[in-house]
Design an enzyme around this catalytic site. Structure first.
Site, short mmCIF file in Angstrom:
data_model
loop_
_atom_site.label_atom_id
_atom_site.label_comp_id
_atom_site.label_asym_id
_atom_site.label_seq_id
_atom_site.Cartn_x
_atom_site.Cartn_y
_atom_site.Cartn_z
CG HIS A 125 45.18 36.11 46.36
ND1 HIS A 125 45.76 36.66 45.24
CD2 HIS A 125 44.36 35.11 45.92
CE1 HIS A 125 45.32 36.03 44.16
NE2 HIS A 125 44.47 35.09 44.55
NE ARG A 163 34.49 33.50 45.15
CZ ARG A 163 35.21 32.46 45.52
NH1 ARG A 163 34.91 31.26 45.02
NH2 ARG A 163 36.21 32.58 46.37
CD GLU A 199 48.05 39.08 45.20
OE1 GLU A 199 48.04 38.53 46.31
OE2 GLU A 199 47.05 39.10 44.44
CD GLU A 228 41.25 47.49 25.43
OE1 GLU A 228 40.12 47.04 25.10
OE2 GLU A 228 42.31 46.90 25.21
#
Length: 305
Positions: A125, A163, A199, A228
């Site tokens: 962040h 967004r 984080e 994966e």
């Protein structure tokens, strides 16, 4: 959050999105950053932020953190919110033009994306992490991310709509038609880019790591997705520059061959290096380290093993 509190928050964010776009940029930026600095100086600033910064700069006690650093951190945090409110009115090209990225970092990114296996940007962040998405979209790349569900629901819907208006594909962390992991894996297998804030463990099932010399937990998702799908896992850092621009650093791909735990620790180490270089732009106002966890959170984690 109470119904009234949620309604007021909703109104406040709507006013922010509407009002900031009408202000001259210099006025709005100065007002937001000035207010942030004032909050950072009042009564020593947010105490959890001060505690977190003490770890970053190696201060023995929170009160040893310079007051100016706390003020600068809140000024930076206010700049994040100002840009979040203003971004939809800036235009994608203008917003992307305000972001600097070194030629070597661009080459590192392009080399990985050219492999066609997808790419994971893992970010702390710091700065305005939305700018990483803006930069990607402006370069013509498909981009997906995950959003933490907020209360009230109308506020969450506003963040998602904002967004998506920038070209982001948003999957809710909880409450969606299916958990986001499988859908993100599909996007990576299609060769797309996924950006994850990485984080702070929001699921309470994170990987134990050492971060600035103290234990905490970070999300397992970035490393798991890389393992994966075969996608590259790249630590990315965004920070603000004094001239009003900002910069993105694209780190070397994390080696995931040793498993989720080792890869997540390597990611944490990369985050620590960049956060230490730009501590004022790390917007971590919540408890992060184990020693700061509430009794409720500790009990919840211990109950899950």
């Amino acid at each position: 959050m109470s119904r009234l509190g949620g309604y007021l928050s909703d109104l406040g964010y709507r006013a922010g999105w509407a009002g900031v776009r009408l202000l001259p940029d210099r006025w709005g930026r100065t007002a937001f950053e000035g207010a942030g600095a004032m909050v950072g100086r009042r009564n020593g600033g947010p105490q959890q932020l001060r505690r977190n910064l003490a770890r970053v700069i190696g201060a023995e006690r929170p009160q040893d953190v310079p007051d100016e650093l706390v003020a600068d951190a809140m000024r930076s945090y206010a700049r994040y919110w100002y840009e979040a409110f203003r971004l939809p009115a800036m235009g994608l090209a203008n917003a992307a033009a305000s972001v600097h990225i070194a030629d070597d970092d661009v080459a590192r990114f392009e080399a990985e994306i050219a492999k066609g296996k997808g790419l994971i940007f893992a970010l702390p962040h710091s700065g305005n992490w939305d700018m990483a998405g803006v930069w990607l979209i402006n370069r013509g790349h498909r981009f997906s991310t995950v959003a933490e569900r907020l209360e009230p629901e109308s506020l969450f819907d506003q963040f998602v709509a904002y967004r998506e208006s920038l070209g982001f594909e948003i999957f809710p962390l909880t409450g969606g038609e299916q958990p986001p992991f499988a859908r993100l894996a599909d996007r990576l297998r299609d060769g797309s880019v996924v950006c994850l804030l990485a984080e702070r463990d929001l699921t309470r099932h994170g990987v134990p790591v050492q971060f600035f010399g103290e234990p905490t937990r970070m999300p397992a998702g970035p490393a798991r997705l890389a393992i994966e799908t075969g996608a590259a896992l790249m630590p990315v850092h965004h920070f603000f520059l004094p001239d009003g621009r900002s910069q993105i650093l694209v780190g070397e791909s994390v080696d995931v061959s040793g498993g989720v735990e080792k890869a997540t620790q390597a990611m944490a180490d990369a985050f620590a290096t960049n956060i230490a270089a730009h501590p004022a732009d790390w917007h971590m106002l919540q408890p992060l380290w184990e020693s700061d966890w509430s009794a409720e959170r500790r009990a919840r984690i211990e109950s899950t093993g």
